[in-house]
Design an enzyme around this catalytic site. Structure first.
Site, mmCIF file in Angstrom:
data_model
loop_
_atom_site.group_PDB
_atom_site.id
_atom_site.type_symbol
_atom_site.label_atom_id
_atom_site.label_comp_id
_atom_site.label_asym_id
_atom_site.label_seq_id
_atom_site.Cartn_x
_atom_site.Cartn_y
_atom_site.Cartn_z
ATOM 1 N N GLU A 91 -5.299 -14.815 12.282
ATOM 2 C CA GLU A 91 -6.679 -15.242 12.446
ATOM 3 C C GLU A 91 -7.471 -14.599 13.747
ATOM 4 O O GLU A 91 -8.704 -14.711 13.767
ATOM 5 C CB GLU A 91 -6.731 -16.607 12.732
ATOM 6 C CG GLU A 91 -6.303 -17.392 11.283
ATOM 7 C CD GLU A 91 -4.886 -17.805 11.011
ATOM 8 O OE1 GLU A 91 -4.253 -18.600 10.458
ATOM 9 O OE2 GLU A 91 -4.031 -16.713 11.719
ATOM 10 N N LYS B 18 -6.961 -11.950 15.251
ATOM 11 C CA LYS B 18 -7.372 -10.391 14.903
ATOM 12 C C LYS B 18 -8.903 -10.311 14.421
ATOM 13 O O LYS B 18 -9.852 -9.513 14.802
ATOM 14 C CB LYS B 18 -6.594 -9.669 14.126
ATOM 15 C CG LYS B 18 -6.838 -8.357 13.235
ATOM 16 C CD LYS B 18 -6.089 -7.784 12.237
ATOM 17 C CE LYS B 18 -6.785 -6.585 11.493
ATOM 18 N NZ LYS B 18 -6.706 -5.237 12.577
ATOM 19 N N CYS C 145 -2.673 -5.004 14.713
ATOM 20 C CA CYS C 145 -1.389 -5.568 14.204
ATOM 21 C C CYS C 145 -0.516 -4.646 13.529
ATOM 22 O O CYS C 145 -1.137 -3.863 12.582
ATOM 23 C CB CYS C 145 -1.436 -6.882 13.490
ATOM 24 S SG CYS C 145 -2.440 -8.229 14.457
ATOM 25 N N HIS D 192 3.796 14.340 17.814
ATOM 26 C CA HIS D 192 2.565 13.699 18.478
ATOM 27 C C HIS D 192 3.394 12.263 19.300
ATOM 28 O O HIS D 192 4.330 11.781 18.797
ATOM 29 C CB HIS D 192 1.615 12.911 17.630
ATOM 30 C CG HIS D 192 0.635 12.179 18.415
ATOM 31 N ND1 HIS D 192 -0.188 12.501 19.231
ATOM 32 C CD2 HIS D 192 0.614 10.950 18.066
ATOM 33 C CE1 HIS D 192 -0.781 11.579 19.614
ATOM 34 N NE2 HIS D 192 -0.422 10.402 18.647
ATOM 35 N N GLU E 162 -1.079 11.618 24.496
ATOM 36 C CA GLU E 162 -2.362 10.935 25.304
ATOM 37 C C GLU E 162 -2.419 11.275 26.602
ATOM 38 O O GLU E 162 -1.418 11.037 27.366
ATOM 39 C CB GLU E 162 -1.772 9.403 24.757
ATOM 40 C CG GLU E 162 -2.904 8.365 25.443
ATOM 41 C CD GLU E 162 -2.682 8.333 26.869
ATOM 42 O OE1 GLU E 162 -4.030 8.160 27.526
ATOM 43 O OE2 GLU E 162 -1.973 8.354 27.732
ATOM 44 N N HIS F 281 -8.534 4.399 21.130
ATOM 45 C CA HIS F 281 -8.427 2.934 21.017
ATOM 46 C C HIS F 281 -9.520 2.269 21.646
ATOM 47 O O HIS F 281 -9.521 1.040 22.082
ATOM 48 C CB HIS F 281 -7.258 2.891 21.848
ATOM 49 C CG HIS F 281 -6.223 3.127 21.268
ATOM 50 N ND1 HIS F 281 -5.466 4.351 21.451
ATOM 51 C CD2 HIS F 281 -5.324 2.379 20.221
ATOM 52 C CE1 HIS F 281 -4.278 4.426 20.847
ATOM 53 N NE2 HIS F 281 -4.179 3.378 19.940
#
Length: 764
Positions: A17, A19, A525, A650, A674, A703
């Site tokens: 919920e 998310k 998630c 990666h 990253e 992100h």
């Protein structure tokens, strides 16, 4: 009598919920009041589900990250957002992800995107936190409004509340001094704010505060050890009472340090350090509580309750009502409720416990200690039967797999030639320009993709229709990449639900939940697969998709695989054999897939090891043992190919500088990492280490919804070129693009390609 409590509960909700509420708010489709309402309902429900506990956590609920919550409570905001007006929640999301809700950003250009906070892994978990930012000039100012509001909610609902905060030493240790200054010098400024926070909680009638100091499970030099003494001499002697919590590992040489601190109680992770519980109990003052983390808060296997009672009963006799029972750590790291599962294999389900079931295990243990085992005899008998059934199940052990692992030798992980020879042959075959451009693998998972997958799983469309739908998505991804001018393409991974679950579904020895979701960061998630038995690959997993994608273009198409270490670390792993053995089994399975891709004519194969560093033990003295089998597992998976086949790997959102030599030992032809959120700081390792192969430092922070400019990408790559020879640099995002929208991806990649062209011109 023994008391029960919990260190933290999963915040996302049994049906994710949180998310969906967050993403709706960020898109401007719902209001702030509606988001807050979802948060309040989740907290109410979670406290109700913990009502059998003697103490329930308050403050463990977060709209994004508990470390970021602490930064805001301490008034430690990055300078770039301090003058932004608007709601505090919007400023919070700006730090977390670069911007807040669309509607919140429309009122003035000054409140648009900013650089998101750096994000990295929470100790050795797959949870990501927002790194606190410090400088020599950092000051702190208390804003306890969030925690006090949640406390008032809990008290109004009759919850016996135990507020949860991150301790001052761990907070400083996890942060980053952006100017290179000494973080410990800030302790004297920080402690008065913590004292003010504790006073505010005491004023609201709080008896106990859980103050998390997991940094105690790591090696601490004299300065950091002294910081603990200084901090808790200042904080530990007043009200409220402090329960200092350590978890994720052993205290070792920090055990005497903890024993000497003037706190009212301590929590130890008995899953990782059971012997330390007995050692601390022997020297623990008679007026202090000892909390024992006896239920594994990070894995989903049932606890052997009878075995736990065998060693808890003498401890309970010694400690009496000073014994508290809890999970080993916050239950943030496990799914909410096993009873939600309707399709999970019944036998395997009988071996498992999610968050709610772990709390029931806690109740059974406390009842047995307080009233005798006879009071819970039925529950203990059922638990024993489940534990025995798992141990004896023929589904768990495969002699052929064990025999294959036994035959592994050093030669299996070696390439035929050194990097220099391979690089020349690969360059001749691939004909790539300087600063070649590529992406990490995935493209946006659109509503159409998710609908087709859902319809296929539900039997509403057949395999032919599903394959046709996925091929159409692959074709779209290929055409977009060709139009952008990328040099090495990917198929977009439309057919993959998750980079680990997708492979687990096709390997023997894995099981899968429907609702076993765990928060990775923010609204992201994951649903870790359940590695319950010996692993083998019945058939090829990716070849048909990659072969089709390659047929659509003349440009090189990367075969995309998840590496054995990442599959291991992002699974719920069996606990009845060493993790290294399971990793070698995975390595052999992935090796078969790599060789099949090479046979199919795939010239570039990427084997992602995003979680390599995540699996490091918390203590450096134990690193080499882990790195030896982790690196060897990657090499076994990757290094059976010919010299002309280019192997990529990666890694994302971890500090790599201290394991750069091990990364080099992996001997991948190209690594992508990253670096965008850290402003290329992760490349500092290359100042002192001559990395021999090619590297793609991520220049697009996927992100965040922010779109990087061409100039920004050029600037980042120029920084990289100061450390890595330009002829060995690639240009790429820092991670896959699955969570982004095409409307963000296209302009960002267009700028990335334009930046590469500018860099080539400058090089020429």
């Amino acid at each position: 009598m023994a008391f029960t409590h919990n260190l933290g509960f999963p915040r996302i909700g049994a049906k994710r919920e949180l998310k969906f509420a967050l993403e709706s708010y960020w898109k401007g489709q719902s209001t702030r009041d509606e988001l807050n309402s979802v948060g309040a309902e989740l907290r109410r429900r979670h406290w109700q589900e913990q009502s059998a506990l003697d103490w329930a956590p308050v403050g463990d609920f977060s709209f994004y990250d508990q470390v970021l919550d602490m930064s805001f409570a301490l008034g430690n905001l990055p300078e770039r957002v301090r003058d932004f007006h608007g709601d505090a929640l919007d400023n919070y999301f700006r730090v977390a992800r670069g911007r807040s809700a669309q509607s919140a950003e429309e009122h003035a250009h000054c409140c648009g995107g900013v650089a998101a906070g750096e994000m990295t892994k929470w100790f050795d978990t797959n949870y990501h936190y927002i790194v606190p930012e410090f400088s020599a000039a950092t000051t702190f100012q208390l804003d306890a409004s969030r925690l006090l509001a949640q406390l008032a909610e809990a008290q109004a609902q009759g919850v016996r509340a135990k507020p949860v905060i991150i301790g001052p030493v761990t907070y400083l240790a996890l942060g980053k001094a952006k100017d290179g200054s000494d973080k410990l010098a800030l302790l004297s400024r920080l402690l008065p704010v913590y004292a003010e926070l504790l006073d505010a909680l005491a004023a609201e009638g709080v008896e106990w505060v859980q103050i998390d100091e997991p940094i105690l499970a790591t090696e601490l030099d004299a300065g950091w050890q002294q910081a603990f003494a200084t901090a808790y001499q200042a904080l530990g002697t007043g009200k409220p009472k402090l329960l200092l919590a350590s978890y994720f590992g052993q205290l070792q040489d920090n055990l005497p340090l903890l024993a000497a601190l003037p706190v009212h109680g301590a929590h130890l992770d008995a899953v990782h350090a059971r012997h330390e519980v007995e050692a601390l109990a022997a020297q623990w003052p008679a007026d202090r509580v000892l909390s024992v983390g006896v239920i594994n808060g990070r894995n989903i296997w049932k606890t052997d309750l009878n075995a736990a009672l065998d060693w808890l009963e003498p401890l309970a006799h010694t400690l009496g009502d000073r014994l508290w029972l809890a999970p080993s750590c916050s239950l943030l790291h496990v799914p909410v409720d096993l009873h939600s599962e309707q399709k999970l294999d019944a036998e395997i389900q009988s071996w498992l416990a999610f968050a709610k079931q772990k709390l029931e295990e806690l109740r059974v243990l406390a009842t047995a200690l307080n009233q005798g085992r006879a009071a819970v005899a039925e529950a203990l008998a059922a638990n024993r039967a489940a534990i025995d059934a798992r141990r004896q199940s023929p589904r768990v052990n495969n002699p052929a797999v064990k025999a294959a692992v036994a035959k592994i030798d050093a030669q299996l992980g070696r390439r035929r030639s050194g990097y220099a020879q391979r690089a020349a042959r690969q360059a001749a075959r691939l004909q790539l320009p300087a600063f070649p451009t590529t992406t990490i693998g995935s493209f946006p998972q659109t509503a159409a993709i998710r609908q087709a997958r859902s319809q296929f799983k539900a039997g509403e469309i057949d395999e032919a229709a599903y394959t046709a739908a996925m091929r159409a998505e692959i074709q779209h991804s290929v055409r977009e990449q060709e139009a952008l001018g990328l040099d090495v393409l990917v198929h977009g991974e439309a057919e993959r639900n998750d980079m680990v679950e997708y492979f687990g579904e096709q390997l023997d020895g894995y099981a899968f939940s429907q609702f076993g979701w765990v928060q990775s960061y923010g609204s992201r998630c994951v649903k870790p697969p359940i590695l319950y038995g010996d692993i083998s690959r019945p058939k090829a997993m990716t070849v048909q998709w990659i072969r089709y994608a390659q047929s659509l273009t003349q440009k090189p198409m990367k075969g995309m695989l998840t590496g054995p270490v990442t599959i291991l670390n992002w699974s719920f792993v069996r606990d009845d054999q060493p993790r290294a053995v399971s990793c070698y089994q995975l390595a052999l399975a992935i090796r078969e897939e790599v060789l099949d891709l090479e046979k199919a004519g795939v010239r570039v194969i990427q084997i992602d090891e995003a979680a390599l560093r995540e699996g490091l033990p918390l203590r450096k003295a134990q690193w080499q043992e882990y790195l030896a089998w982790a690196v060897e597992s990657f090499r076994i998976a990757a290094n059976g190919v010919g010299d002309e086949t280019q192997i990529h790997t990666h890694m994302c959102y971890s500090e790599f500088n201290d394991i750069i030599a091990s990364i080099a030992d992996m001997d991948a032809d190209v690594i992508t990492i990253e670096t965008s959120r850290s402003d290329m700081e992760l490349l500092d390792a290359f100042d002192d280490f001559n990395y021999p192969n090619e590297i793609g430092p991520g220049v697009y922070d996927i992100h965040s919804p922010n779109i990087p400019s061409e100039a920004h990408i050029v600037q980042l790559m120029q920084k990289a070129a100061e450390r890595i020879p330009a002829e060995r640099l690639w240009v790429n995002p820092d991670c896959g693009l699955k969570t982004r929208q095409w409307s963000e991806v296209i302009p960002a990649l267009r700028n990335m390609v334009a930046a590469a062209k500018q860099l080539r011109a400058e090089l020429a």
